[in-house]
Write an enzyme that holds these catalytic residues in place. Sequence first.
Site, PDB file in Angstrom:
ATOM      1  N   LYS A  19     -17.967  11.323  -1.037  1.00  0.00           N
ATOM      2  CA  LYS A  19     -18.326  13.112  -1.777  1.00  0.00           C
ATOM      3  C   LYS A  19     -18.389  12.758  -3.266  1.00  0.00           C
ATOM      4  O   LYS A  19     -18.939  14.091  -4.010  1.00  0.00           O
ATOM      5  CB  LYS A  19     -16.846  13.104  -1.997  1.00  0.00           C
ATOM      6  CG  LYS A  19     -16.150  14.005  -2.425  1.00  0.00           C
ATOM      7  CD  LYS A  19     -14.504  14.489  -3.040  1.00  0.00           C
ATOM      8  CE  LYS A  19     -14.374  15.351  -3.889  1.00  0.00           C
ATOM      9  NZ  LYS A  19     -14.294  16.544  -2.873  1.00  0.00           N
ATOM     10  N   ASN A 121      -8.181  16.582  12.121  1.00  0.00           N
ATOM     11  CA  ASN A 121      -8.368  18.077  11.098  1.00  0.00           C
ATOM     12  C   ASN A 121      -9.725  17.535   9.894  1.00  0.00           C
ATOM     13  O   ASN A 121      -9.964  18.304   8.915  1.00  0.00           O
ATOM     14  CB  ASN A 121      -7.125  17.066   9.641  1.00  0.00           C
ATOM     15  CG  ASN A 121      -5.778  18.192  10.081  1.00  0.00           C
ATOM     16  OD1 ASN A 121      -5.927  19.210  10.812  1.00  0.00           O
ATOM     17  ND2 ASN A 121      -4.838  17.709  10.050  1.00  0.00           N
ATOM     18  N   GLU A 487       2.439  30.544  -7.287  1.00  0.00           N
ATOM     19  CA  GLU A 487       2.696  28.976  -6.388  1.00  0.00           C
ATOM     20  C   GLU A 487       1.329  28.584  -7.782  1.00  0.00           C
ATOM     21  O   GLU A 487       0.625  26.668  -7.277  1.00  0.00           O
ATOM     22  CB  GLU A 487       1.483  29.046  -5.369  1.00  0.00           C
ATOM     23  CG  GLU A 487       2.212  29.407  -3.967  1.00  0.00           C
ATOM     24  CD  GLU A 487       1.214  29.782  -2.988  1.00  0.00           C
ATOM     25  OE1 GLU A 487       0.961  29.104  -2.430  1.00  0.00           O
ATOM     26  OE2 GLU A 487       1.988  30.249  -2.118  1.00  0.00           O
ATOM     27  N   ARG A 518     -15.711  17.611   1.936  1.00  0.00           N
ATOM     28  CA  ARG A 518     -13.780  17.527   1.265  1.00  0.00           C
ATOM     29  C   ARG A 518     -13.955  16.722   2.046  1.00  0.00           C
ATOM     30  O   ARG A 518     -13.189  16.704   3.508  1.00  0.00           O
ATOM     31  CB  ARG A 518     -13.731  19.663   1.899  1.00  0.00           C
ATOM     32  CG  ARG A 518     -14.081  20.288   1.006  1.00  0.00           C
ATOM     33  CD  ARG A 518     -12.868  20.363   0.098  1.00  0.00           C
ATOM     34  NE  ARG A 518     -11.440  20.885   0.556  1.00  0.00           N
ATOM     35  CZ  ARG A 518     -11.309  22.768   0.764  1.00  0.00           C
ATOM     36  NH1 ARG A 518     -11.694  22.686  -0.038  1.00  0.00           N
ATOM     37  NH2 ARG A 518     -10.227  22.686   1.705  1.00  0.00           N
ATOM     38  N   HIS A 644       2.709  33.408   7.748  1.00  0.00           N
ATOM     39  CA  HIS A 644       1.342  34.571   7.025  1.00  0.00           C
ATOM     40  C   HIS A 644       0.145  32.960   8.077  1.00  0.00           C
ATOM     41  O   HIS A 644       0.868  31.914   8.773  1.00  0.00           O
ATOM     42  CB  HIS A 644       1.161  33.868   5.587  1.00  0.00           C
ATOM     43  CG  HIS A 644      -0.452  34.166   6.086  1.00  0.00           C
ATOM     44  ND1 HIS A 644      -1.593  34.644   5.862  1.00  0.00           N
ATOM     45  CD2 HIS A 644      -1.544  32.592   5.356  1.00  0.00           C
ATOM     46  CE1 HIS A 644      -2.514  34.763   5.727  1.00  0.00           C
ATOM     47  NE2 HIS A 644      -2.597  33.245   5.285  1.00  0.00           N
ATOM     48  N   HIS A 697     -12.562  34.709   1.230  1.00  0.00           N
ATOM     49  CA  HIS A 697     -12.974  33.692   0.732  1.00  0.00           C
ATOM     50  C   HIS A 697     -14.612  33.914   0.070  1.00  0.00           C
ATOM     51  O   HIS A 697     -15.850  32.580  -0.066  1.00  0.00           O
ATOM     52  CB  HIS A 697     -13.993  32.559   2.231  1.00  0.00           C
ATOM     53  CG  HIS A 697     -12.582  32.608   2.981  1.00  0.00           C
ATOM     54  ND1 HIS A 697     -12.405  33.355   3.829  1.00  0.00           N
ATOM     55  CD2 HIS A 697     -12.588  31.087   3.294  1.00  0.00           C
ATOM     56  CE1 HIS A 697     -11.265  32.766   4.297  1.00  0.00           C
ATOM     57  NE2 HIS A 697     -10.911  31.465   3.612  1.00  0.00           N
ATOM     58  N   CYS A 729      -6.111  36.456   2.916  1.00  0.00           N
ATOM     59  CA  CYS A 729      -5.138  35.055   2.541  1.00  0.00           C
ATOM     60  C   CYS A 729      -4.483  34.931   0.875  1.00  0.00           C
ATOM     61  O   CYS A 729      -4.824  35.836  -0.131  1.00  0.00           O
ATOM     62  CB  CYS A 729      -6.196  33.837   2.771  1.00  0.00           C
ATOM     63  SG  CYS A 729      -4.974  32.030   3.497  1.00  0.00           S
TER      64      CYS A 729
HETATM   65  N1  GLN Z   1       1.076  31.350   0.568  1.00  0.00           N
HETATM   66  C1  GLN Z   1      -0.533  30.130   0.713  1.00  0.00           C
HETATM   67  C2  GLN Z   1      -1.105  30.975   0.066  1.00  0.00           C
HETATM   68  O1  GLN Z   1      -1.157  31.803  -0.614  1.00  0.00           O
HETATM   69  C3  GLN Z   1      -0.937  30.404   1.792  1.00  0.00           C
HETATM   70  C4  GLN Z   1      -2.145  29.241   2.672  1.00  0.00           C
HETATM   71  C5  GLN Z   1      -3.291  29.741   3.264  1.00  0.00           C
HETATM   72  O2  GLN Z   1      -2.371  29.968   4.851  1.00  0.00           O
HETATM   73  N2  GLN Z   1      -3.281  28.151   4.159  1.00  0.00           N
HETATM   74  O3  GLN Z   1      -1.928  29.518  -0.804  1.00  0.00           O
HETATM   75 ZN    ZN Z   2      -3.991  32.129   5.269  1.00  0.00          ZN
END
Ligand code: GLN
Ligand code: ZN
Length: 759
Positions: A19, A121, A487, A518, A644, A697, A729
């Site tokens: 990496k 994953n 967060e 990654r 979500h 993204h 997201c």
């Molecule tokens: N609540 C998370 C964030 O906003 C959701 C992330 C995700 O969906 N992978 O980062």
């Molecule tokens: Zn998301």
Amino acid sequence: MTTTHILGFPRVGDKRQLKFALEKYWRGEISQQALKDTGSTIRAVNWQTQADANLSYVTSGDFAWYDHVLTTSLLLGNVPERHQSERITLDTLFRVGRGRSQSDCGCGAAASDMTKWFNTNYHYLVPEFKADTQFSIQWSQLFEETKQAMEAGHSVKPVLLGPLSYLYLGKEVETGFDRLSLLPRLITAYQQIFTKLENLGVEWIQVDEPILALELDKEWRSAFKLAYQMLGSKTKVLLTTYFDSINHHLDEITQLEVDGLHVDVSQNQNCLDEIIEKLPTDWVLSVGAINGRNVWRADLAQWLDILTPVQQQLGERLWVASSCSLLHSPVDLELETQLSAETKSWFAFAKQKVDEVSLLGQALAGSTTAIAACREYSEPLRARAQSNLIHKTHIQQKVKALVSGSSERAAPFAERIAAQAEYLKLPLLPTTTIGSFPQTADIRLQRSAYRQGKLGETEYNQALKGHIEDAIRRQEAIDLDVLVHGEAERNDMVEYFAELLSGFETTQFGWVQSYGSRCVKPAIVVADIERERAMTVEWTRFAQSLTSKHMKGMLTGPVTILCWTFPREDISRQQIAQQLALALKEEVSDLQQAGINIIQIDEPAIREGLPLKKSEQAEYLDWAVNAFKLSASSALPQTQIHTHMCYSEFNEIIESVAALDADVITIETSRSNMELLNAFEEFAYPNEIGPGVYDIHSPNVPSTEWIKNLIKKAAEQIPIERLWVNPDCGLKTRGWEETEKSLTNMVTATKELRKEYTK
Ligand code: GLN
Ligand code: ZN
């Protein structure tokens, strides 16, 4: 002697050497030679590890600079046109994997699509096929590395992704043809590969055909026969399958012109009998007993009991192996200095799994010391099975009570949404975000200082509060309707909860490759899961105290926590999900008590947990949906539950998505231009929905007009009273500048539309 081998070893290095070298090379900080040296050393160490453990073969061809499917594409000369140049080089490989930057050539050719490798994953780069795709050997990595291993004095078994799996995992990039029609041409190229390997003097080739674990239709099943007949390999072929049973295809498999079969029986030993019964008498059977995709120590005593009669029946035709490539497990348990000796005695990482394979092989060959060692090796697992620190009666009772009760909310959606409208008083097209805000360099530095003990707890918490306040002031200035705390305290949406819940262990070096450079470091579920204290309430309450707008609480759902950690193997995935649901239900309750009226329970991984076989999916979806509902079941009717998910293929699971019965769901849609709303419209999705209006993204700032158009498009499919406006997201990977601009445009677009729609 019993033949022993593994299907592949992790290529990132025990300290993620690959990496770091890759990223330095991409930044132009080291030469290509230095990068190649790093790869070469990793391979040499990996082979030596297998040789030191006395495995019969070491595996070559398992190393990849980015991804093994991409390596196969290069080997076959199948490079997307937009990346073609005179000669394929390592940089070509990286361009297909990562996309060509604008500055490189001005054209910005896109990377190939990436998608999940079966139900792991790990992500691979999707091969692209056209009707006129030609195959020819253009990348000699496999041969060079096989030679390198031979020159180091090892017995080498190269591994290669099989032709059918390679075709199946790719996609047609033009319409009007079927990629199976490329098979004859592809087989010709495979013949050349086989000849080259034969010329190197290898005895066995491991040909991976993992798609045999899926439920293939007739066309694909019959293609196998043709392909392996045409191949006519002179070198012996070990047909390798993994991740699930293959008994449903056994009658066809045993017709193939190969010399042996590898089966993954790590999760299901019962399928062995039929396989042994039907195995052609000149084939070897490689039994994948040692689970290559979890971190648990194998129960060697039990395997010895299972395989001894098989050994008696098959003799030297029985091989012992890892279930799949060890690519999916961390490298070396010995590096973990912070786990207790007891905890360590439950685990085995890749290096230890190599030893397990070897020991089991020796025991099956009759070595009395090895037999004794196998018995002793299982002792810690026996002790664990008795421990009341692992099996917690009080938790099991609570979970039992929870699942025997109702998982429904206190009122049906229609009543809840009316209560929420009254209580929350949100405008038409409410605006919100998905949870995280930019994880700035500041935040990351403070976290690492705190973790290293250089920053005290009080100072760290103070800093976090500062970031939360900052995020709130910015959201107020943008004039979003439903705010989030951002967060800042979370490094990762699963690890954060795994560290606070009891029943998890986290590691220092337990990294597993996710894609390219990654890696992820999943936590491990080791015991019954218990919420000993509130996990998010303090931060959320603090955030709410700073604003008069609604603060949305933010939790990670039970299925996502399950899918993104290493699960226990002594209880079912369903049971783990139920324990997590209990913990989250308690958290929902506490948040509600603390005055939080909107709570989001993220489930971005719910689709990932799907079993490979369609026939088993309904059962999974059933308990997965139930676990989510249980975690939300403590919410009062007027408390609004959001969820979500960030992917775009909802068609197959839309019923389950609706069955979650979240009041609001936010999903990814902007990249598909709202197309995926079709699934929601056709199904007449009943609850509220926030289709993402811009792609997080990319650093590009979407214009107000562009967002307006997307919302209008969404409003054609979903009644506007049920629409929310939000990004695709979370924003943790973005910078503040583009985030503020984008969200400002999003809010402006919404305000303009509100006027238009209420005129
Ligand atoms: N609540 C998370 C964030 O906003 C959701 C992330 C995700 O969906 N992978 O980062
Ligand atoms: Zn998301």
